[in-house]
Design a protein around this motif. Structure first.
Motif, PDB file in Angstrom:
ATOM      1  N   TYR A  32     -22.453  23.893 -29.193  1.00 60.26           N
ATOM      2  CA  TYR A  32     -22.131  22.909 -27.840  1.00 60.26           C
ATOM      3  C   TYR A  32     -21.787  23.981 -26.553  1.00 60.26           C
ATOM      4  O   TYR A  32     -21.322  25.008 -26.806  1.00 60.26           O
ATOM      5  N   SER A  33     -22.077  23.372 -25.635  1.00 60.54           N
ATOM      6  CA  SER A  33     -21.555  24.017 -24.264  1.00 60.54           C
ATOM      7  C   SER A  33     -20.396  22.980 -24.072  1.00 60.54           C
ATOM      8  O   SER A  33     -20.186  21.861 -24.387  1.00 60.54           O
ATOM      9  N   ILE A  34     -19.314  23.783 -23.626  1.00 66.46           N
ATOM     10  CA  ILE A  34     -17.941  23.231 -23.411  1.00 66.46           C
ATOM     11  C   ILE A  34     -17.659  23.453 -21.889  1.00 66.46           C
ATOM     12  O   ILE A  34     -17.940  24.114 -21.316  1.00 66.46           O
ATOM     13  N   GLY A  35     -17.141  22.232 -21.424  1.00 62.71           N
ATOM     14  CA  GLY A  35     -16.448  22.249 -20.065  1.00 62.71           C
ATOM     15  C   GLY A  35     -15.168  21.982 -20.082  1.00 62.71           C
ATOM     16  O   GLY A  35     -14.616  21.302 -20.894  1.00 62.71           O
ATOM     17  N   TRP A  36     -14.319  22.552 -19.025  1.00 64.32           N
ATOM     18  CA  TRP A  36     -13.187  22.153 -18.666  1.00 64.32           C
ATOM     19  C   TRP A  36     -13.158  21.407 -17.158  1.00 64.32           C
ATOM     20  O   TRP A  36     -13.809  21.725 -16.326  1.00 64.32           O
ATOM     21  N   PHE A  37     -12.500  20.306 -17.333  1.00 64.27           N
ATOM     22  CA  PHE A  37     -12.191  19.511 -16.047  1.00 64.27           C
ATOM     23  C   PHE A  37     -10.857  19.123 -15.919  1.00 64.27           C
ATOM     24  O   PHE A  37      -9.853  19.465 -16.834  1.00 64.27           O
ATOM     25  N   ARG A  38     -10.385  18.622 -14.636  1.00 65.96           N
ATOM     26  CA  ARG A  38      -9.003  18.413 -14.325  1.00 65.96           C
ATOM     27  C   ARG A  38      -9.112  17.245 -13.568  1.00 65.96           C
ATOM     28  O   ARG A  38     -10.030  16.820 -12.841  1.00 65.96           O
ATOM     29  N   ARG A  45     -11.833  13.054 -11.412  1.00 70.11           N
ATOM     30  CA  ARG A  45     -12.051  14.054 -12.472  1.00 70.11           C
ATOM     31  C   ARG A  45     -13.258  15.086 -12.060  1.00 70.11           C
ATOM     32  O   ARG A  45     -14.041  14.782 -11.715  1.00 70.11           O
ATOM     33  N   GLU A  46     -12.623  16.521 -11.837  1.00 74.51           N
ATOM     34  CA  GLU A  46     -13.610  17.563 -11.179  1.00 74.51           C
ATOM     35  C   GLU A  46     -13.712  18.679 -12.360  1.00 74.51           C
ATOM     36  O   GLU A  46     -12.836  19.053 -13.164  1.00 74.51           O
ATOM     37  N   GLY A  47     -15.057  19.232 -12.604  1.00 76.13           N
ATOM     38  CA  GLY A  47     -15.504  20.117 -13.296  1.00 76.13           C
ATOM     39  C   GLY A  47     -14.914  21.504 -12.706  1.00 76.13           C
ATOM     40  O   GLY A  47     -15.283  21.690 -11.469  1.00 76.13           O
ATOM     41  N   ILE A  48     -14.208  22.241 -13.575  1.00 78.78           N
ATOM     42  CA  ILE A  48     -13.858  23.430 -13.029  1.00 78.78           C
ATOM     43  C   ILE A  48     -14.327  24.648 -13.687  1.00 78.78           C
ATOM     44  O   ILE A  48     -14.467  25.937 -13.234  1.00 78.78           O
ATOM     45  N   SER A  49     -14.720  24.538 -14.962  1.00 78.62           N
ATOM     46  CA  SER A  49     -15.402  25.743 -15.663  1.00 78.62           C
ATOM     47  C   SER A  49     -16.191  25.305 -16.766  1.00 78.62           C
ATOM     48  O   SER A  49     -15.934  24.035 -17.385  1.00 78.62           O
ATOM     49  N   CYS A  50     -17.138  26.117 -17.350  1.00 74.75           N
ATOM     50  CA  CYS A  50     -17.903  25.636 -18.453  1.00 74.75           C
ATOM     51  C   CYS A  50     -18.488  27.138 -19.190  1.00 74.75           C
ATOM     52  O   CYS A  50     -18.475  28.175 -18.246  1.00 74.75           O
ATOM     53  N   ILE A  51     -18.687  26.830 -20.335  1.00 75.82           N
ATOM     54  CA  ILE A  51     -19.229  27.921 -21.169  1.00 75.82           C
ATOM     55  C   ILE A  51     -20.449  27.472 -22.043  1.00 75.82           C
ATOM     56  O   ILE A  51     -20.090  26.412 -22.808  1.00 75.82           O
ATOM     57  N   PRO A  87       0.176  25.284  -6.644  1.00 75.38           N
ATOM     58  CA  PRO A  87       0.640  23.674  -6.822  1.00 75.38           C
ATOM     59  C   PRO A  87      -0.481  22.700  -6.961  1.00 75.38           C
ATOM     60  O   PRO A  87      -0.654  21.776  -7.688  1.00 75.38           O
ATOM     61  N   GLU A  88      -1.562  23.368  -6.282  1.00 75.46           N
ATOM     62  CA  GLU A  88      -2.796  22.563  -6.174  1.00 75.46           C
ATOM     63  C   GLU A  88      -3.730  22.469  -7.526  1.00 75.46           C
ATOM     64  O   GLU A  88      -4.508  21.926  -7.669  1.00 75.46           O
ATOM     65  N   ASP A  89      -3.194  23.385  -8.380  1.00 70.60           N
ATOM     66  CA  ASP A  89      -3.593  23.407  -9.660  1.00 70.60           C
ATOM     67  C   ASP A  89      -3.167  22.152 -10.599  1.00 70.60           C
ATOM     68  O   ASP A  89      -3.566  22.101 -11.673  1.00 70.60           O
ATOM     69  N   THR A  90      -2.263  21.722 -10.264  1.00 70.76           N
ATOM     70  CA  THR A  90      -1.486  20.625 -11.028  1.00 70.76           C
ATOM     71  C   THR A  90      -2.297  19.445 -11.362  1.00 70.76           C
ATOM     72  O   THR A  90      -3.107  18.893 -10.259  1.00 70.76           O
ATOM     73  N   ALA A  91      -2.555  19.089 -12.661  1.00 74.26           N
ATOM     74  CA  ALA A  91      -3.227  18.089 -13.023  1.00 74.26           C
ATOM     75  C   ALA A  91      -3.379  17.887 -14.409  1.00 74.26           C
ATOM     76  O   ALA A  91      -2.933  18.837 -15.145  1.00 74.26           O
ATOM     77  N   VAL A  92      -3.992  16.974 -14.932  1.00 71.82           N
ATOM     78  CA  VAL A  92      -4.165  17.028 -16.307  1.00 71.82           C
ATOM     79  C   VAL A  92      -5.752  17.419 -16.696  1.00 71.82           C
ATOM     80  O   VAL A  92      -6.501  17.312 -15.889  1.00 71.82           O
ATOM     81  N   TYR A  93      -5.747  18.395 -17.708  1.00 69.57           N
ATOM     82  CA  TYR A  93      -6.866  19.363 -17.749  1.00 69.57           C
ATOM     83  C   TYR A  93      -7.638  18.804 -19.118  1.00 69.57           C
ATOM     84  O   TYR A  93      -6.717  18.546 -20.416  1.00 69.57           O
ATOM     85  N   CYS A 103     -24.642  24.874 -19.265  1.00 72.18           N
ATOM     86  CA  CYS A 103     -23.433  25.053 -18.657  1.00 72.18           C
ATOM     87  C   CYS A 103     -23.320  24.186 -17.608  1.00 72.18           C
ATOM     88  O   CYS A 103     -24.086  24.895 -16.584  1.00 72.18           O
ATOM     89  N   THR A 104     -22.496  23.117 -17.276  1.00 71.44           N
ATOM     90  CA  THR A 104     -22.654  22.323 -16.266  1.00 71.44           C
ATOM     91  C   THR A 104     -21.267  21.715 -15.899  1.00 71.44           C
ATOM     92  O   THR A 104     -20.672  21.488 -16.727  1.00 71.44           O
ATOM     93  N   LEU A 105     -21.024  21.727 -14.500  1.00 69.45           N
ATOM     94  CA  LEU A 105     -19.789  20.995 -14.088  1.00 69.45           C
ATOM     95  C   LEU A 105     -19.786  19.803 -13.828  1.00 69.45           C
ATOM     96  O   LEU A 105     -18.817  18.899 -13.507  1.00 69.45           O
ATOM     97  N   SER A 106     -20.996  18.882 -14.451  1.00 62.05           N
ATOM     98  CA  SER A 106     -21.155  17.681 -14.139  1.00 62.05           C
ATOM     99  C   SER A 106     -20.470  16.701 -15.341  1.00 62.05           C
ATOM    100  O   SER A 106     -20.990  17.067 -16.407  1.00 62.05           O
ATOM    101  N   ARG A 107     -19.651  15.988 -15.184  1.00 63.15           N
ATOM    102  CA  ARG A 107     -18.959  15.394 -16.125  1.00 63.15           C
ATOM    103  C   ARG A 107     -19.892  14.387 -17.026  1.00 63.15           C
ATOM    104  O   ARG A 107     -19.717  14.100 -18.283  1.00 63.15           O
ATOM    105  N   GLY A 108     -20.867  13.998 -16.240  1.00 66.46           N
ATOM    106  CA  GLY A 108     -21.783  13.000 -16.861  1.00 66.46           C
ATOM    107  C   GLY A 108     -22.640  13.699 -18.105  1.00 66.46           C
ATOM    108  O   GLY A 108     -23.155  12.713 -18.867  1.00 66.46           O
ATOM    109  N   ALA A 109     -22.603  14.821 -18.207  1.00 65.45           N
ATOM    110  CA  ALA A 109     -23.385  15.406 -19.161  1.00 65.45           C
ATOM    111  C   ALA A 109     -22.755  15.820 -20.415  1.00 65.45           C
ATOM    112  O   ALA A 109     -23.449  16.099 -21.350  1.00 65.45           O
TER     113      ALA A 109
END
Length: 123
Positions: A32-38, A45-51, A87-93, A103-109
């Motif tokens: 699997y490819s894994i993404g981190w979103f917040r 919700r925005e994509g911030i990293s993927c592998i 402080p702007e990193d405050t979010a649910v991850y 590897c994509t930062l698009s949440r729909g994937a």
């Protein structure tokens, strides 16, 4: 049942670090490819990293140089090391998984999502 569980969130001061963990149960992450979103309050919700499964990585500009994504297939986990938190990193991850995907930062994937872990950066 396929599940992703995030952990490692908490309250930290600006400039400090946290390491988030994404653990899989019911399946192995190596295909699997894994993404981190917040998602911050009132924001999308925005994509911030993927592998990818081949360990290619990508980062959003907002975290590039501060966050590092990695995976340990022997432990069936993906990590997000977050340094120099602001402080702007405050979010649910959230972590998310897609089978054989790029590897994509698009949440729909992404097909599978965890429940999220809260990160608060405040003095």
């Amino acid at each position: 049942q396929l599940q992703l569980v995030e952990s490692g969130g908490g309250l930290v001061q600006p400039g400090e670090s946290l390491r988030l963990s994404c653990a899989a149960s019911g399946f192995t992450l190596d295909r699997y490819s894994i993404g981190w979103f917040r998602q911050a309050p009132g924001k999308e919700r925005e994509g911030i990293s993927c592998i990818s499964k081949s360990v290619g990585t990508n980062y959003a500009d907002s975290v590039k140089g501060r966050f590092t994504i990695s995976r340990d297939n022997t432990k069936n986990r993906v990590y997000l090391q977050m340094n120099s938190l602001k402080p702007e990193d405050t979010a649910v991850y959230y972590c998310a998984a897609q089978l054989y995907g790029l590897c994509t930062l698009s949440r729909g994937a992404y097909s599978y999502w965890g429940q999220g872990t809260q990160v608060i950066v405040s003095s």
